[in-house]
Design an enzyme around this catalytic site. Structure first.
Site, PDB file in Angstrom:
ATOM      1  N   PHE A   1      51.647  54.766  82.556  1.00  0.00           N
ATOM      2  CA  PHE A   1      51.387  53.416  82.047  1.00  0.00           C
ATOM      3  C   PHE A   1      51.170  52.466  83.215  1.00  0.00           C
ATOM      4  CE2 PHE A   1      55.964  53.675  82.605  1.00  0.00           C
ATOM      5  CZ  PHE A   1      56.299  52.453  83.160  1.00  0.00           C
ATOM      6  N   CYS A   2      50.463  51.365  82.931  1.00  0.00           N
ATOM      7  CA  CYS A   2      50.207  50.320  83.921  1.00  0.00           C
ATOM      8  C   CYS A   2      50.050  48.998  83.177  1.00  0.00           C
ATOM      9  CB  CYS A   2      48.980  50.647  84.769  1.00  0.00           C
ATOM     10  SG  CYS A   2      47.451  50.804  83.820  1.00  0.00           S
ATOM     11  N   THR A   3      49.610  47.960  83.862  1.00  0.00           N
ATOM     12  CA  THR A   3      49.575  46.623  83.266  1.00  0.00           C
ATOM     13  C   THR A   3      48.638  46.532  82.070  1.00  0.00           C
ATOM     14  OG1 THR A   3      50.006  45.702  85.454  1.00  0.00           O
ATOM     15  CG2 THR A   3      49.268  44.165  83.746  1.00  0.00           C
TER      16      THR A   3
END
Length: 310
Positions: free
Chosen positions: A176-178
């Site tokens: 996951f990331c922003t």
């Protein structure tokens, strides 16, 4: 009432004429009093812009007039103040720099997991969960149990992944990331390396915070964003962090109580690391910012971040 609409968007798509898109796109944003940053490369587009709602929609309509961007899916959030001070359209080799050739998210990526289904995946004991963001982002918020690669930049992630024996022990990898763009490349890299069960959070943390009720959320802390808001929480409401103008590190209310915190000049993370010349420059910049505030003006020298959106 929140007045300014911020939209973040990206798309991996072949743009051989990307350099020719810069001037008309910049002109459209400037004509509509829209600020932010848009990156263009042969591999696609990546941007975050803000302005009055009707002006933002005018820019998005302009973008989507190009068939290659017709299915662009911008993520919206609101703020009472302008989150950006400038408008920049930049030409890059990559819209998110990883530095690994032959990684093409248009050909293969991990399986998208909707925010509503993310908690179930996190509960699976056979899943390795990796936060692919940088250390200063992870420091203010992440999902419980996620692995922190402790990277300073996204381009350090490929080397870190190669060193992780843990990835070979469990059959599934979730990332996951922003906003999702870094996961497009990182999951594409894992697929390229032969991993089959690779997943990533669709729309990133921002979509999760927007769609998953706080009482059901597994998110802990705030989510760093690449603009003057610095961080957001559940419901994409403004978070509790500000940005140290000297080192660009997110600082908490507790940090601001430190004797080492001087607005615009130092914080507990960077105190004692700057030269006398730098300190003088920071002090003068802060003085100009305060003067601008007194005149009810915006000091555009107060850059929001040195990092790419995404």
């Amino acid at each position: 009432m929140s007045e300014f609409l911020t939209v973040a968007f990206y798309k991996f798509v072949e743009l051989q004429d990307y350099a020719e898109l810069k001037a008309p796109l910049l002109a459209c944003c400037q004509d509509n009093d829209v600020q932010g940053t848009i990156l263009l490369a042969t591999e696609g587009i990546n941007g975050a812009i803000a302005g009055l709602p009707h002006n933002i929609h005018t820019v998005l309509d302009f973008l989507c007039g190009d068939p290659r961007f017709a299915d662009l899916a911008p993520k919206e959030s609101w703020s009472e103040k302008r989150p950006f001070y400038r408008m920049k359209v930049r030409l890059k080799k990559e819209i998110i720099k990883m530095g690994v050739p032959d990684i093409d998210p248009t050909q293969t990526v991990g399986e998208y997991v909707k925010p509503e289904d993310w908690n179930q995946l996190l509960a699976d004991p056979d899943v390795v969960v990796i936060d692919v963001r940088n250390d200063y982002e992870v420091a203010i918020g992440t999902f419980k149990g996620a692995i922190n690669p402790n990277t300073k930049s996204f381009s350090e992630l490929p080397e870190w992944l190669q060193e992780q024996a843990e990835l070979q022990k469990k059959p599934k990898v979730a990332m996951f990331c922003t906003g999702g763009i870094r996961c497009e490349k990182s999951t594409a890299l894992l697929r390229h390396e032969g991993f089959e069960d690779v997943f990533h959070l669709q729309g990133g943390i921002l979509s999760y915070l927007e769609k998953v009720p706080e009482d059901e959320s597994l998110w802990q802390g705030d989510c760093f964003v690449f603009d003057e808001r610095v961080a957001v929480g559940h419901g994409l409401k403004p978070g509790r962090y500000q940005l140290c103008r000297a080192c660009r590190t997110p600082i908490s209310p507790e940090d601001m109580k430190s004797e080492h915190y001087v607005p615009g000049q130092s914080c507990p993370h960077c105190y004692g690391t700057k030269t006398e010349e730098q300190q003088q420059r920071f002090a003068e910049r802060q003085r100009q910012i305060e003067l601008a505030k007194q005149r009810n003006q915006v000091h555009i020298g107060a850059k929001y971040s040195r990092h790419q959106p995404g």
